[in-house]
Design a protein around this motif. Structure first.
Motif, mmCIF file in Angstrom:
data_model
loop_
_atom_site.group_PDB
_atom_site.id
_atom_site.type_symbol
_atom_site.label_atom_id
_atom_site.label_comp_id
_atom_site.label_asym_id
_atom_site.label_seq_id
_atom_site.Cartn_x
_atom_site.Cartn_y
_atom_site.Cartn_z
ATOM 1 N N ILE A 153 0.844 -1.190 0.000
ATOM 2 C CA ILE A 153 0.000 0.000 0.000
ATOM 3 C C ILE A 153 0.884 1.247 0.000
ATOM 4 C CG2 ILE A 153 -0.213 -0.064 2.529
ATOM 5 C CD1 ILE A 153 -3.117 0.988 2.105
ATOM 6 N N GLY A 154 0.912 1.934 -1.119
ATOM 7 C CA GLY A 154 1.787 3.094 -1.282
ATOM 8 C C GLY A 154 3.173 2.722 -1.758
ATOM 9 N N SER A 155 3.792 1.760 -1.105
ATOM 10 C CA SER A 155 5.182 1.417 -1.443
ATOM 11 C C SER A 155 5.306 0.846 -2.846
ATOM 12 C CB SER A 155 5.743 0.423 -0.414
ATOM 13 O OG SER A 155 5.010 -0.794 -0.424
ATOM 14 N N GLY A 156 4.305 0.087 -3.287
ATOM 15 C CA GLY A 156 4.361 -0.445 -4.646
ATOM 16 C C GLY A 156 4.345 0.660 -5.684
ATOM 17 N N MET A 157 3.539 1.686 -5.435
ATOM 18 C CA MET A 157 3.416 2.788 -6.390
ATOM 19 C C MET A 157 4.701 3.595 -6.465
ATOM 20 S SD MET A 157 1.162 4.030 -8.492
ATOM 21 C CE MET A 157 2.220 4.666 -9.763
ATOM 22 N N TYR A 158 5.251 3.981 -5.302
ATOM 23 C CA TYR A 158 6.450 4.827 -5.386
ATOM 24 C C TYR A 158 7.674 4.042 -5.833
ATOM 25 C CZ TYR A 158 7.363 3.683 -0.316
ATOM 26 O OH TYR A 158 7.591 3.074 0.904
ATOM 27 N N THR A 159 7.721 2.747 -5.572
ATOM 28 C CA THR A 159 8.838 1.953 -6.081
ATOM 29 C C THR A 159 8.721 1.760 -7.583
ATOM 30 O OG1 THR A 159 8.931 0.770 -3.969
ATOM 31 C CG2 THR A 159 10.142 -0.184 -5.803
ATOM 32 N N VAL B 221 17.008 -5.099 9.223
ATOM 33 C CA VAL B 221 16.687 -5.272 7.810
ATOM 34 C C VAL B 221 15.348 -4.614 7.479
ATOM 35 C CG1 VAL B 221 16.128 -6.969 6.026
ATOM 36 C CG2 VAL B 221 18.061 -7.361 7.556
ATOM 37 N N MET B 222 14.355 -4.765 8.360
ATOM 38 C CA MET B 222 13.045 -4.158 8.112
ATOM 39 C C MET B 222 13.122 -2.638 8.116
ATOM 40 S SD MET B 222 10.338 -6.669 10.070
ATOM 41 C CE MET B 222 11.267 -7.007 11.569
ATOM 42 N N LEU B 223 13.922 -2.079 9.008
ATOM 43 C CA LEU B 223 14.087 -0.624 9.053
ATOM 44 C C LEU B 223 14.743 -0.107 7.776
ATOM 45 C CD1 LEU B 223 15.212 -0.185 12.772
ATOM 46 C CD2 LEU B 223 13.076 0.656 11.775
ATOM 47 N N ILE B 224 15.789 -0.806 7.317
ATOM 48 C CA ILE B 224 16.458 -0.397 6.077
ATOM 49 C C ILE B 224 15.499 -0.535 4.898
ATOM 50 C CG2 ILE B 224 18.343 -0.900 4.485
ATOM 51 C CD1 ILE B 224 19.962 -1.896 6.887
ATOM 52 N N GLY B 225 14.746 -1.652 4.873
ATOM 53 C CA GLY B 225 13.809 -1.889 3.785
ATOM 54 C C GLY B 225 12.738 -0.821 3.684
ATOM 55 N N ARG B 226 12.342 -0.265 4.811
ATOM 56 C CA ARG B 226 11.306 0.773 4.807
ATOM 57 C C ARG B 226 11.883 2.156 4.496
ATOM 58 N NH1 ARG B 226 5.641 1.408 4.722
ATOM 59 N NH2 ARG B 226 4.922 2.904 6.283
ATOM 60 N N PHE B 227 12.805 2.592 5.327
ATOM 61 C CA PHE B 227 13.274 3.974 5.231
ATOM 62 C C PHE B 227 14.414 4.147 4.228
ATOM 63 C CE2 PHE B 227 11.506 3.352 9.523
ATOM 64 C CZ PHE B 227 10.403 4.196 9.391
ATOM 65 N N GLY B 228 15.105 3.051 3.904
ATOM 66 C CA GLY B 228 16.159 3.135 2.904
ATOM 67 C C GLY B 228 15.627 3.429 1.516
ATOM 68 N N ILE B 229 14.325 3.182 1.303
ATOM 69 C CA ILE B 229 13.697 3.514 0.023
ATOM 70 C C ILE B 229 12.914 4.819 0.130
ATOM 71 C CG2 ILE B 229 12.012 2.747 -1.696
ATOM 72 C CD1 ILE B 229 12.801 -0.103 -1.062
ATOM 73 N N ILE B 230 12.251 5.044 1.260
ATOM 74 C CA ILE B 230 11.465 6.269 1.429
ATOM 75 C C ILE B 230 12.350 7.515 1.314
ATOM 76 C CG2 ILE B 230 10.269 7.647 3.182
ATOM 77 C CD1 ILE B 230 8.757 5.174 3.990
ATOM 78 N N ILE B 231 13.543 7.483 1.887
ATOM 79 C CA ILE B 231 14.423 8.663 1.855
ATOM 80 C C ILE B 231 14.785 9.059 0.423
ATOM 81 C CG2 ILE B 231 16.700 9.546 2.505
ATOM 82 C CD1 ILE B 231 16.429 7.883 5.103
ATOM 83 N N PRO B 232 15.349 8.152 -0.398
ATOM 84 C CA PRO B 232 15.686 8.578 -1.765
ATOM 85 C C PRO B 232 14.462 8.894 -2.623
ATOM 86 C CG PRO B 232 16.108 6.231 -1.477
ATOM 87 C CD PRO B 232 15.842 6.779 -0.126
ATOM 88 N N ILE C 148 12.539 -4.100 -15.140
ATOM 89 C CA ILE C 148 12.280 -4.665 -13.807
ATOM 90 C C ILE C 148 12.807 -6.095 -13.720
ATOM 91 C CG2 ILE C 148 10.455 -5.430 -12.243
ATOM 92 C CD1 ILE C 148 8.806 -3.008 -13.328
ATOM 93 N N LEU C 149 12.499 -6.900 -14.735
ATOM 94 C CA LEU C 149 12.952 -8.296 -14.733
ATOM 95 C C LEU C 149 14.470 -8.392 -14.833
ATOM 96 C CD1 LEU C 149 10.254 -9.945 -17.031
ATOM 97 C CD2 LEU C 149 10.426 -10.087 -14.544
ATOM 98 N N ALA D 50 17.063 7.586 -7.902
ATOM 99 C CA ALA D 50 16.335 6.398 -8.345
ATOM 100 C C ALA D 50 17.205 5.148 -8.231
ATOM 101 C CB ALA D 50 15.846 6.583 -9.779
ATOM 102 N N SER D 51 18.462 5.269 -8.581
ATOM 103 C CA SER D 51 19.386 4.126 -8.494
ATOM 104 C C SER D 51 19.579 3.678 -7.053
ATOM 105 C CB SER D 51 20.734 4.498 -9.118
ATOM 106 O OG SER D 51 20.591 4.841 -10.476
ATOM 107 N N VAL D 52 19.711 4.645 -6.152
ATOM 108 C CA VAL D 52 19.839 4.300 -4.730
ATOM 109 C C VAL D 52 18.597 3.570 -4.255
ATOM 110 C CG1 VAL D 52 19.985 5.243 -2.394
ATOM 111 C CG2 VAL D 52 21.422 6.191 -4.217
ATOM 112 N N GLY D 53 17.418 4.084 -4.648
ATOM 113 C CA GLY D 53 16.176 3.446 -4.227
ATOM 114 C C GLY D 53 16.040 2.020 -4.722
ATOM 115 N N VAL D 54 16.496 1.749 -5.924
ATOM 116 C CA VAL D 54 16.394 0.407 -6.494
ATOM 117 C C VAL D 54 17.387 -0.559 -5.857
ATOM 118 C CG1 VAL D 54 16.883 -0.916 -8.598
ATOM 119 C CG2 VAL D 54 15.393 1.078 -8.695
ATOM 120 N N LEU D 55 18.571 -0.078 -5.481
ATOM 121 C CA LEU D 55 19.635 -0.965 -5.000
ATOM 122 C C LEU D 55 19.611 -1.234 -3.499
ATOM 123 C CD1 LEU D 55 22.623 0.375 -7.142
ATOM 124 C CD2 LEU D 55 21.349 -1.759 -7.460
ATOM 125 N N VAL D 56 18.887 -0.420 -2.736
ATOM 126 C CA VAL D 56 18.880 -0.584 -1.275
ATOM 127 C C VAL D 56 18.409 -1.974 -0.878
ATOM 128 C CG1 VAL D 56 17.664 0.103 0.826
ATOM 129 C CG2 VAL D 56 18.681 1.838 -0.628
#
Length: 562
Positions: free
Chosen positions: A376-382, A488-499, A535-536, A417-423
């Motif tokens: 919810i939300g994360s799929g769209m912004y990713t 890992v969960m903290l990085i997975g959440r905020f490591g993408i939200i920040i970039p 994506i693939l 965008a690259s940071v967000g994809v690689l986190v």
């Protein structure tokens, strides 16, 4: 035939939700609705927030982080002190520190990973206040970030993305609460318990057996866990438990609920950027990825269990090990794929009992960043991060200007965008490697060999994507997994939200670029196909070596892929 009709009905229902819920979300977040002002105004006044207050991306992010830290502390204290708090009819003790920390992080990050069995670990107060409240809050935060990112594409020469507090509050009171109230009544009607009376005690006079049947405020927890793509079942069996998922109708409703908001946000995106076809292009990419993964896993599960087949036992029902007979293979695979591809993780069958390739389908959905349609939300912004990368790559390939929804994509946007994809892949692969290399990690494995590796890989992929589903077969309620998993969960959440917020801030400040003969058009089937390909390709480059050591190696050992 019945399953085909069900899938067709699901498509029709989601099509209506895409159109009308998507439009409703536009009205909610653009401030066109006022029928709940009597709730919104006092809360904002209490917080000291002006209704027209706007925030830069940095202030938006700072508000989000402060709110998340406060939520984490409160949730941790409620869990740790539950033995001294009311609404605890079974007199359950406080949750141990490491487990309380892991659970608090899990629910605040919308992961809902469970290293415990809810019915025998959490009091009613913990379920209703500590956990269910976070189901609403963390889901609304995810949508708020998605809306802020969409505003970044939609606005021009703007230094703001909206207001975090207003967006989060509106998501709760206008979207999540109304739907949850109505659907809770439906679930109660279908047989899901909703009570504070404690467990039922039954004594069978015929055989002298005494039985304790756990129950509680299940229906309300069940609805928001699906609607908010949270996961986190009241019982250990999750949506396979008859109290959480009483009938085939509730099974269908749960699939609808967990897909609703992620699907609707694509219409919201198209509407807010001024071209619904842009949202359709993104939606079609999500559908292609979802359908492909579903077909992949279904074919494997229909082929039957290799071990049972090797024993000379034949079955026309496919691999029914670990699956509810009332749902069968078809509905089990559909539910689990929908759940893992939306970061919900509330499975209705045991993922650990799937065939190697069937399980790899669920794993693959998370490995390409859970965007079909995603959480919810994360799929769209990713997905929008991938769209930015795709338009840049496509522009380079055909010599066209890299623009997306009239915004020029330049160095700053590509970096973010690259940071967000690689986190996510870096986090998952590093922590998986560390875990299989140290005794504390290997000690949790119950199934050794490729399957044991798959369980660890799946666990960290799930936590890194804020999914919450598990392969099981892993004794993860240890100090090591509780602490490392929380990190890992903290990085997975905020490591993408920040970039992604930084990306949105950069785009919002830009002027719109008029469409010209040199513009790479994005509201087209060609762009959708290229987006799917990127994506693939990114998912394969990141994870194929690890998958080869797990599900693929296991399939080779069994001598059969499908």
């Amino acid at each position: 035939m019945a399953f085909v009709i069900e899938v067709a009905l699901l498509v029709v229902v989601l099509g209506l939700i895409w159109r009308y819920l998507g439009a409703y979300l536009v009205a909610v977040y653009e401030g066109h609705l006022h029928f709940l002002d009597w709730i919104e105004r006092p809360v904002l006044r209490l917080l000291g927030i002006q209704r027209d207050a706007e925030q830069s991306w940095k202030r938006y992010l700072r508000s989000l982080l402060v709110f998340s830290v406060v939520s984490l502390v409160i949730t941790y204290l409620l869990l740790a002190l539950q033995g001294h708090l009311p609404l605890n009819p079974e007199h359950l003790p406080g949750v141990t520190p490491a487990l309380a920390f892991n659970t608090a992080v899990s629910f605040v990050t919308n992961t809902n990973w469970q290293n415990y069995s809810g019915g025998v670990t959490m009091s009613y107060l913990s379920q209703m206040v500590a956990l269910a409240v976070q189901n609403f809050v963390s889901a609304s935060v995810g949508v708020a970030v998605a809306i802020a990112v969409i505003r970044g594409f939609a606005r021009k020469r703007s230094g703001t993305l909206g207001n975090f507090w207003i967006d989060t509050l509106r998501g709760i009171i206008y979207v999540l609460l109304p739907v949850s109230i109505v659907m809770t009544l439906v679930f109660v009607w279908q047989g899901a318990p909703q009570t504070l009376l404690g467990p039922a005690h039954i004594h069978n006079v015929l055989n002298g057996v005494h039985q304790t049947i756990l129950r509680g405020p299940v229906a309300s927890q069940e609805v928001i866990k699906q609607l908010g793509t949270n996961g986190g079942g009241f019982f250990n069996a999750n949506s396979a438990h008859p109290f959480e998922n009483p009938t085939g109708f509730t099974n269908f409703l749960q699939i609808v609920l967990l897909l609703s908001v992620p699907v609707a946000l694509t219409y919201t995106f198209g509407k807010m950027v001024g071209n619904v076809r842009e949202g359709v292009a993104v939606l079609m990419a999500m559908i292609i990825l979802f359908a492909g993964t579903f077909a992949f896993s279904l074919a494997a599960e229909k082929g039957g269990n290799p071990a049972i087949r090797a024993a000379g036992i034949t079955s026309t029902r496919g691999n029914m090990v670990g699956k509810e007979s009332r749902f069968g293979v078809d509905n089990s695979v559909l539910f689990n794929i929908a759940s893992t591809q939306t970061s919900t993780g509330s499975v209705n069958s045991s993922a650990d009992s799937y065939t190697p390739i069937g399980g790899m389908g669920m794993l693959a959905g998370m490995m390409y960043d859970e965007i079909s349609p995603g959480g919810i939300g994360s799929g769209m912004y990713t997905m929008l991060i991938f769209a930015v990368l795709t338009v840049f790559i496509g522009g380079l390939m055909v010599g066209r200007t890299p623009e997306y929804v009239k915004k020029k994509i330049q160095r700053t946007e590509i970096i973010w965008a690259s940071v967000g994809v690689l986190v996510m892949p870096i986090t998952v692969l590093v922590f998986t490697a560390i875990t299989v290399a140290i005794p504390a990690g290997r000690a949790a494995i119950l199934n050794h060999g490729p399957h044991g590796f798959s369980e660890i890989l799946y666990a960290f992929t799930s936590m890194g994507n804020n999914n919450g589903s598990a392969f099981a077969g892993l004794s993860s309620n240890t100090a090591y997994f509780n602490i490392v998993g929380a990190i890992v969960m903290l990085i997975g959440r905020f490591g993408i939200i920040i970039p992604v917020l930084a990306l949105a801030g950069s785009l919002a400040a830009k002027e719109e670029v008029p469409v010209s003969a040199g513009t790479f058009l994005t509201a087209t089937p060609m762009f959708t196909g290229l987006l799917v390909g990127v994506i693939l390709l990114v998912g394969a480059l990141n994870f194929f070596p690890a998958v080869a050591l797990g599900p693929i190696a296991e399939a080779v050992l069994h001598g059969r892929f499908f």
